[in-house]
Design an enzyme around this catalytic site. Sequence first.
Site, PDB file in Angstrom:
ATOM      1  N   SER A   1     -31.165  18.891  -8.446  1.00 14.77           N
ATOM      2  CA  SER A   1     -31.657  18.627  -9.803  1.00 14.77           C
ATOM      3  C   SER A   1     -32.829  19.524 -10.195  1.00 14.77           C
ATOM      4  O   SER A   1     -33.292  20.349  -9.419  1.00 14.77           O
ATOM      5  CB  SER A   1     -32.044  17.154  -9.922  1.00 14.77           C
TER       6      SER A   1
ATOM      7  N   LYS B   1     -27.565  17.428   7.273  1.00 18.69           N
ATOM      8  CA  LYS B   1     -28.617  17.922   8.164  1.00 18.69           C
ATOM      9  C   LYS B   1     -28.024  18.355   9.505  1.00 18.69           C
ATOM     10  O   LYS B   1     -28.495  19.288  10.144  1.00 18.69           O
ATOM     11  CB  LYS B   1     -29.680  16.846   8.390  1.00 18.69           C
TER      12      LYS B   1
ATOM     13  N   ARG C   1     -41.851  22.709  -6.629  1.00 16.84           N
ATOM     14  CA  ARG C   1     -42.333  21.318  -6.634  1.00 16.84           C
ATOM     15  C   ARG C   1     -43.562  21.243  -5.748  1.00 16.84           C
ATOM     16  O   ARG C   1     -43.603  21.872  -4.686  1.00 16.84           O
ATOM     17  CB  ARG C   1     -41.257  20.377  -6.098  1.00 16.84           C
TER      18      ARG C   1
ATOM     19  N   ARG D   1     -29.025  24.253  -4.082  1.00 17.92           N
ATOM     20  CA  ARG D   1     -30.431  24.662  -4.162  1.00 17.92           C
ATOM     21  C   ARG D   1     -30.965  24.712  -2.753  1.00 17.92           C
ATOM     22  O   ARG D   1     -30.944  23.718  -2.044  1.00 17.92           O
ATOM     23  CB  ARG D   1     -31.229  23.694  -5.027  1.00 17.92           C
TER      24      ARG D   1
ATOM     25  N   LYS E   1     -34.976  13.679  11.257  1.00 17.87           N
ATOM     26  CA  LYS E   1     -34.201  13.542  10.008  1.00 17.87           C
ATOM     27  C   LYS E   1     -32.858  12.868  10.234  1.00 17.87           C
ATOM     28  O   LYS E   1     -32.050  13.354  11.033  1.00 17.87           O
ATOM     29  CB  LYS E   1     -33.947  14.931   9.403  1.00 17.87           C
TER      30      LYS E   1
ATOM     31  N   ASN F   1     -29.371  21.889  -0.537  1.00 14.45           N
ATOM     32  CA  ASN F   1     -28.757  20.747  -1.225  1.00 14.45           C
ATOM     33  C   ASN F   1     -27.445  21.207  -1.834  1.00 14.45           C
ATOM     34  O   ASN F   1     -27.450  22.072  -2.713  1.00 14.45           O
ATOM     35  CB  ASN F   1     -29.681  20.247  -2.331  1.00 14.45           C
TER      36      ASN F   1
ATOM     37  N   GLU G   1     -30.016  12.031   1.925  1.00 19.37           N
ATOM     38  CA  GLU G   1     -30.539  12.911   0.884  1.00 19.37           C
ATOM     39  C   GLU G   1     -31.397  12.095  -0.070  1.00 19.37           C
ATOM     40  O   GLU G   1     -31.266  10.879  -0.145  1.00 19.37           O
ATOM     41  CB  GLU G   1     -29.388  13.539   0.086  1.00 19.37           C
ATOM     42  N   GLY G   2     -32.250  12.801  -0.819  1.00 15.61           N
ATOM     43  CA  GLY G   2     -32.943  12.132  -1.929  1.00 15.61           C
ATOM     44  C   GLY G   2     -34.395  11.813  -1.651  1.00 15.61           C
ATOM     45  O   GLY G   2     -35.074  11.240  -2.503  1.00 15.61           O
TER      46      GLY G   2
ATOM     47  N   GLU H   1     -34.154  22.689   3.642  1.00 18.29           N
ATOM     48  CA  GLU H   1     -32.757  22.246   3.651  1.00 18.29           C
ATOM     49  C   GLU H   1     -32.036  22.937   2.512  1.00 18.29           C
ATOM     50  O   GLU H   1     -32.654  23.561   1.647  1.00 18.29           O
ATOM     51  CB  GLU H   1     -32.655  20.735   3.461  1.00 18.29           C
TER      52      GLU H   1
HETATM   53  P1  ADP Z   1     -34.050  15.173   1.506  1.00 19.46           P
HETATM   54  O1  ADP Z   1     -32.599  15.443   1.654  1.00 19.46           O
HETATM   55  O2  ADP Z   1     -34.422  13.736   1.573  1.00 19.46           O
HETATM   56  O3  ADP Z   1     -34.637  15.889   0.319  1.00 19.46           O
HETATM   57  P2  ADP Z   1     -35.558  17.093   3.084  1.00 19.46           P
HETATM   58  O4  ADP Z   1     -35.107  17.700   4.339  1.00 19.46           O
HETATM   59  O5  ADP Z   1     -35.592  17.981   1.902  1.00 19.46           O
HETATM   60  O6  ADP Z   1     -34.690  15.793   2.829  1.00 19.46           O
HETATM   61  O7  ADP Z   1     -37.006  16.466   3.319  1.00 19.46           O
HETATM   62  C1  ADP Z   1     -37.695  15.755   2.316  1.00 19.46           C
HETATM   63  C2  ADP Z   1     -39.125  16.277   2.194  1.00 19.46           C
HETATM   64  O8  ADP Z   1     -39.786  16.166   3.446  1.00 19.46           O
HETATM   65  C3  ADP Z   1     -39.215  17.733   1.818  1.00 19.46           C
HETATM   66  O9  ADP Z   1     -39.190  17.889   0.431  1.00 19.46           O
HETATM   67  C4  ADP Z   1     -40.532  18.144   2.449  1.00 19.46           C
HETATM   68  O10 ADP Z   1     -41.618  17.763   1.598  1.00 19.46           O
HETATM   69  C5  ADP Z   1     -40.617  17.286   3.698  1.00 19.46           C
HETATM   70  N1  ADP Z   1     -40.094  18.020   4.865  1.00 19.46           N
HETATM   71  C6  ADP Z   1     -38.800  18.091   5.249  1.00 19.46           C
HETATM   72  N2  ADP Z   1     -38.652  18.854   6.346  1.00 19.46           N
HETATM   73  C7  ADP Z   1     -39.876  19.298   6.660  1.00 19.46           C
HETATM   74  C8  ADP Z   1     -40.397  20.140   7.686  1.00 19.46           C
HETATM   75  N3  ADP Z   1     -39.593  20.670   8.607  1.00 19.46           N
HETATM   76  N4  ADP Z   1     -41.728  20.368   7.706  1.00 19.46           N
HETATM   77  C9  ADP Z   1     -42.543  19.838   6.768  1.00 19.46           C
HETATM   78  N5  ADP Z   1     -42.118  19.036   5.785  1.00 19.46           N
HETATM   79  C10 ADP Z   1     -40.804  18.758   5.708  1.00 19.46           C
HETATM   80 MG    MG Z   2     -34.959  17.873   0.018  1.00 17.09          MG
END
Ligand code: ADP
Ligand code: MG
Length: 453
Positions: A130, A284, A429, A104, A343, A125, A347-348, A123
């Site tokens: 899910s 990442k 979401r 996803r 970051k 996944n 994940e999660g 990102e």
């Molecule tokens: P995870 O693997 O924990 O899901 P993500 O990279 O998806 O990590 O980041 C988790 C959440 O943080 C995202 O769902 C988003 O709401 C926020 N986020 C992540 N990267 C960014 C970004 N570059 N700018 C703004 N919000 C972000």
């Molecule tokens: Mg995410």
Amino acid sequence: AVDAALLAGVLMRTAEQPNASDVVNYAPFTLLPSAVPRALFEQACAVQQDFNLLVDAVSQNKEFLEQTLASTIKVDDFTARLFRIYMQVLEEGLAQTVFLGINRSDYMFDCGLDGTAALRQIEINTIAASFGGLTSRTADVHRLVLKVLGKTEEASQLLPNNPAKGLALGIAKAWELYGSQRAVVMFLVEEIQRNIFDQRCVENELWNRNIRVVRKRFRDVFEQGSLDASRRLYMDGQEVAVVYYREGYVPQIYDEQSWEARLLLERSRAVKCPDIATQLAGTKKVQQELSRPGTLEQLLPGHPQAIARIRATFAGLYSLDEGEEGDRIAATAIADPDRFVLKPQREGGGNNLYGEELREVLEKIKDSPERTSYILMDKIKPQPALNYLLRAHSPLQVSECVSELGIFGVYVRQGRELVLNQAAGHLLRTKAVEHADGGVAAGVAVLDTPFLV
Ligand code: ADP
Ligand code: MG
């Protein structure tokens, strides 16, 4: 709306009784669908097959994975342990010949200074992505809510969407190519199973195709799993064709027995979704290296248009590897933390660092090798909109919200030949703006439906 959600099956088990279905509640959702720019939605759908191709290419490129993760695995024990299994199964020689990817790709709509929005990937996944099940049911709820509000025309405009069907199609294809009528599909599930109904949506699609499904945990695999001489996987005498991971992406769940179980699965001939290489392709660190000029060209030779579509979705991503480039971006982020997200390889949800916290952590690790376990990313700033977030046992209040669009992708490869490559539907979401981070499972975001504008 809540009654409609319960009736439609937008369900979760409760925090109090996470492993019993005697008491369930609705999964959190928005009262109203959220506006999504049609052009950006279409752009996200159109680039999904390209991302499938890219993830699959990365997973087959040992040299790239080795080089890219070299600095990370020196300091990040979890990635290092996954990488060790990856090398171990390659050295032994892969028994697996059919490959199944379910991913996803998540995006936010970055609001430019002139007010125009751009699609920016957050990102991708590659493991345990899910809500492909519950999302289609959420749209049924929103359709009803709009009708109750007298917006029949708008209700009819909500898109058809059934990712669970698409994911099951991929699993069924992999099962068929594995080629054993007797073999089952094994969902590898968590100890705590609050989101079981989302998984059941995919499972039921498989039963509808007369494919048997079993649900097992790592400890079941440790206790019941074995390989025969040709490395076919058996669980207590039952052959397994496909292992669909809805678990295995956070370090906390791995004790030594789980690591042993993971190795057993990876060594087997069974189709793993994902195999360990594809899990590593979703880190990442890999995402950040993909954004380097020339990398996509090296990974996808002969696909200039796919490369252009992929690159158009990238936000600024920066390596914190030791050296001048890392020193410079670390200094920039410390001076202006609100421009970035820090970051780690996790994940999660709930792991990223923002603002003052980002500054403090980076200040502390900027001269140590530890900083290479992180990457930096430009912070995306979407235009907020008002909505109501409905959450069991929480007061109803209107919030300023931002949304994240996910597109599901599914592909199947047999040997070198890609036999299936599709986009499989979407997920929206939405969360209140005061939360920088976090998904639905993390208790921050809620399920939503895009209303294209
Ligand atoms: P995870 O693997 O924990 O899901 P993500 O990279 O998806 O990590 O980041 C988790 C959440 O943080 C995202 O769902 C988003 O709401 C926020 N986020 C992540 N990267 C960014 C970004 N570059 N700018 C703004 N919000 C972000
Ligand atoms: Mg995410």
